[in-house]
Each structure stands twice: as structure tokens, then as C-alpha cells.
Design a protein around this motif. Sequence first.
Motif, short mmCIF file in Angstrom:
data_model
loop_
_atom_site.label_atom_id
_atom_site.label_comp_id
_atom_site.label_asym_id
_atom_site.label_seq_id
_atom_site.Cartn_x
_atom_site.Cartn_y
_atom_site.Cartn_z
N GLN A 1 0.82 -1.21 0.00
CA GLN A 1 0.00 0.00 0.00
C GLN A 1 0.85 1.26 0.00
O GLN A 1 0.51 2.26 -0.61
N GLU A 2 1.96 1.20 0.75
CA GLU A 2 2.76 2.41 0.99
C GLU A 2 4.21 2.14 0.64
O GLU A 2 4.60 1.03 0.29
N VAL A 3 5.01 3.20 0.73
CA VAL A 3 6.45 3.10 0.52
C VAL A 3 7.10 2.85 1.88
O VAL A 3 6.80 3.56 2.85
N PHE B 1 9.63 3.45 4.39
CA PHE B 1 10.75 4.34 4.72
C PHE B 1 11.52 3.75 5.89
O PHE B 1 12.74 3.87 5.96
N TYR C 1 11.22 0.50 6.61
CA TYR C 1 11.47 -0.91 6.26
C TYR C 1 11.63 -0.95 4.75
O TYR C 1 11.41 0.06 4.07
N PRO D 1 -5.99 8.98 -5.49
CA PRO D 1 -6.71 8.92 -4.22
C PRO D 1 -8.20 9.18 -4.39
O PRO D 1 -9.02 8.65 -3.65
N ASN E 1 -9.71 5.96 -5.81
CA ASN E 1 -9.71 4.92 -4.77
C ASN E 1 -11.02 4.94 -3.98
O ASN E 1 -11.50 3.91 -3.54
N ALA E 2 -11.57 6.16 -3.79
CA ALA E 2 -12.84 6.26 -3.07
C ALA E 2 -13.97 5.69 -3.92
O ALA E 2 -14.90 5.06 -3.40
N PRO F 1 -12.68 1.17 -4.50
CA PRO F 1 -11.64 0.61 -3.60
C PRO F 1 -11.25 -0.83 -3.96
O PRO F 1 -10.16 -1.28 -3.62
N LEU G 1 -7.85 -1.40 -5.51
CA LEU G 1 -6.70 -1.52 -4.61
C LEU G 1 -6.56 -2.95 -4.11
O LEU G 1 -5.45 -3.45 -3.95
N ALA H 1 -12.73 7.81 1.35
CA ALA H 1 -11.43 7.26 0.99
C ALA H 1 -11.22 5.97 1.77
O ALA H 1 -11.77 5.82 2.87
N PRO H 2 -10.47 5.01 1.23
CA PRO H 2 -10.23 3.76 1.96
C PRO H 2 -9.57 4.04 3.32
O PRO H 2 -8.72 4.92 3.42
N PHE I 1 -7.70 2.16 6.79
CA PHE I 1 -6.87 0.99 7.08
C PHE I 1 -6.96 0.62 8.55
O PHE I 1 -7.63 1.30 9.33
N ASP J 1 -1.77 -1.83 9.80
CA ASP J 1 -1.20 -1.26 8.57
C ASP J 1 -0.24 -0.10 8.85
O ASP J 1 0.47 0.35 7.96
N ARG K 1 2.95 0.87 9.90
CA ARG K 1 4.21 0.15 10.07
C ARG K 1 5.40 1.07 10.26
O ARG K 1 6.53 0.61 10.42
N ARG L 1 -4.21 6.58 3.97
CA ARG L 1 -2.97 6.57 3.20
C ARG L 1 -2.75 7.97 2.64
O ARG L 1 -3.61 8.49 1.93
N CYS M 1 2.15 6.88 2.48
CA CYS M 1 2.48 6.52 3.86
C CYS M 1 1.19 6.47 4.66
O CYS M 1 0.35 7.37 4.55
N ILE M 2 1.01 5.41 5.44
CA ILE M 2 -0.23 5.22 6.20
C ILE M 2 -0.05 5.72 7.63
O ILE M 2 0.96 5.43 8.27
#
Lengths: 263, 254
Positions: A46-48, A50, A52, A197, A200-201, A204, A207, B56-57, B59, B63, B65, B122, B131-132
Amino acid sequence: MPQGPLVYSQKLLTRITHWVWAVSLFFLMLSGLQIFNAHPSLHIGQEVGFAYDNAILQIGAQQKGEALRGVTRVLGVEFDTTGVLGVSNGEARAIPAALTIPSYQSLATGRVIHFFFAWALVGALTLWLVVSGLNGHMRQLIPTLADLKALPQDIADHARLLFHHTGEYGVLQKLAYASVLFVALPLMILTGLSMSPGFNAAAPWLLDLFQGRQTARTIHFLTMLALIGFFAVHMAMILLAGPFNALRSITTGWYRTDEAPHD
Amino acid sequence: MIDRRQFLLGGAALALSGCKVFDGAGASDSALRKLFASHEGLTQSAQRALIGDRLAPEFSETDIRQGMRPNGSTDPASRDYRGLAANGFHDYRLTVTGLVDRPQSLSLTDLTALPPRTQITRHDCVEGWSCIAKWQGAPLGTVLTLAGPKPTARYVVFHCFDAIERSLSGEVFYYESIDLIDAFHPQTILAYAMNGAALPVANGAPLRLRVERQLGYKMAKYVHTIALTDSLASLGYGKGSYWADRGYEWYAGI
């Protein structure tokens, strides 16, 4: 080679949409690489990460003594790519200026161009899918059972650079065009939308399908590479099989066939 | 008509010579730029039509992390801000002004007393990363309702403590705006807490905006004033936000 008659092989809509796709993909690729340069790495999830590591590709520049070196890390393995990726013309930038629009770094301009041609691509593809689905042209791209039986022969003929100019698609041609029109381009559009984004709404489930925004971004990039691969093969086949005939066909519609074999 | 071979050769030369040919599209006043930017209205209407008031989704705790990646301004230097920060933002006031019936001046205590909304979302930067994090704050709609927007109000403008740029004409403080559709969306909050603690300075303390269906640059940090207005023409260069004035989309849904 003895010449057969000219046949009308490409409908107007296919010719127009073909060139809209060609121009759009040119701009989409180069503006896309401009956008990529703003964050030149690809991740899974889902994310980048940073704190890990979930990167599968990272392009960067490192100062090594006097020299600025371009370093590309693919699946944890580092390559020195100075001159091409990471550092080019003495400047730290992931993708070199020759492969981005604009040539200088401008994320805002890259985005404006990218979304303009994204609309052109989506419009042309939607129009083509609807119309060629209704008039039956689409079926010409779907391999039949007989096609699949002819596959080994078609592969052997291509390997010997022996091309048949019948005005009908060979099975390898069908598979190549079908995978671009029915798989690669829809995948490009859906993974592109998965990065929005706003969208995504609305959806979803996209995703969930692609397992996260960053994975979608990675698939978007890899599909771009696959499309470049298609383009290279497409150009090679056209040059080998007769570029004038192919260009006449996709521009005017008329295609020169081989002389029919005498029984 | 261009000869086909010339066309192909031209295309190849274009690719090899770099893409300086289209560099004109970077100039904000060029015809090429205006053509390319013509999609923006269509993009905004298409997204608005598709998303309606959907959320918006969101989490789950698992999630989260890592810490929230700070970006843009991370430590405002203005004397006003420094003074407030030194005192733990005890003297901070959020001003709500412009086209409202009841202008407001709200302390952090006033804001935390409003029914809060908490959401794990997110954050998508225009650069491409995400980034969440968990955000808690007062819904912007609640704050606006306290102030009572006048019927002529169309936009909500955010003025911030952080100088994003120092130019010859002085410091440019960050500014953003959204319309009332996004302002009254339930996930649009004025966040004072992040990941279960007070909002850190790097992430926009004491108060930042969250507009979860748009990109990160819409989510103004270090907000001190909210002004309701009927036009964005007199703000910055007239495009409605610091980054929109520099070529980015005002509606940043993609």
C-alpha cells in the motif's frame, strides 16, 4: 515476389485509433518517466517503506570519492549505471533528459501532459472496443482453434523470416495485438487509476485487486516496459515484412497481398 | 502531406535528440501548456461524478508500520510560530473569518472539545510515495458550521505559518483552498493528533488539514486562519493554492 491485388484491410476507425494510440503512448511514456523521476523507485504494498524495505527497484546517485555514480538496485542487487540511470551528463537524475518530457525536471508539466494523453488513450480505446465489438472486427484478433493448430508453423515461419501477406492476421499477430488491446492497455489504465486517491474512493476494489497503491504503481511501470518490448517487435516485424505496405495499410487502409497460389 | 518515411525518421530523431522539442509545455503561458492543461476540468468533473460523497479507503492499526513521512516545510521559522511552539501552542488560536456569520477564534482546547473523528488513511504525495498513518481531529464541517458560512461562500482558504519560499518580494507563506464539497466531507478534518500522540511539528503542529481524497499538497500544515470566500482570484496568482500557482492541479484527485 509476385504481387497479388490490393485489399482493403484496415477500417477507418482502426487506422485513426491506431495513430491516436501511437502518439499517446509516445507522450505517456516520456511524461511518465518524468513523473517517475520525482520518486525513482518501485515498491510492493500500500505504501512506501521508509522504515522498512519493500522496494524492488531504486535508482539513485552516490558520491564515491570524486565521482558521482549512478546506482540502480534491482531486487537487492546493485548495478553501476552511471551515464544512463541515476547520473547522466554529470547530473543526478534517475531517467536521463533524452527520455523525459520535458527534458528538464518538472513534475507539474509531466503530469499535465500525462493526463492529457491518458484521456486520449482511454477515449480511443473505449471507442475502438465498442465499435469493433459491435461490427465484429474484434473477433479477427481472437485466435481460433485452427489458428492455435497453425501456431507451431507460424512460429517456424517467423523464425525463418518468412511472412505471409494474405491481408489476414497470422496467429502470432493476433496474440500480440490482442494482448496489447485487451490486456496491456486496460492494465495500464486500471493501475493508473489505482494511484488516484480520488478514484480509490470510487473503486476501492481496484486496490484489493492490485494489492495496494504502490504495487499498482509497480505494475504500471512493468507494463510500460512490456509495451516498449511490443513496440520493438512491432517495428522489427514491419521492417522485415515490408514497411511500405504496412504503413499504407494502417494509414490508407489498402494492403498489397501476395499472389494467390495456383492450384 | 508528410512522406511516411520522413515521418518515421522524424520520430526517431525526436526520440534520440531528447525531448527538448516539447519543453515549451513547461511555460505556464504557452499555448501548448494550455492545450495539455485543458483536461483538468474534465478530470475534476469525472472524478466528482464517480466518487460522489464516498469515503477514501481506511486501514487498520496493523497497517501502520512506520512513522509519518514529513515533507515540504518541517520546521517553520517565523517568530510568531516559534513563540507559540515554545509554549506548547497554549496560546494558539485558529481564526475562522471571511464570508461567515459568526467569525471564530478557537483554541486547541476548543477544537479538542468538538466531537472528534479518527481515521487511518494513506497519504499520497504528488511525487509518487504513500504513507499510512492515524489522524485525529475536528471535522472541518463542524468548525465551519460554528462560524455559519454565508450563502455566497464557495471556497475555504487555509493560511499557514510556514514560509515555503523566500523571494525578492518577501516570504511566501503556504496557502491552499478546497471547495465546500470537500470541506463538508466527513473525512475532511483539522487534525491535532497523529498516530495516537499530539501532532508533531514536522507534520504540521498544532493543526493541519486532512483531505483524504486528494494528494498531499492539498493538506495544508501549520494552519492559523481559515477564510471563506466566493473567489480565489485575489489569492496568490489566482489559481487557489501555492502549488496550483506553480503548475499543479488545484483539484488534486489524481
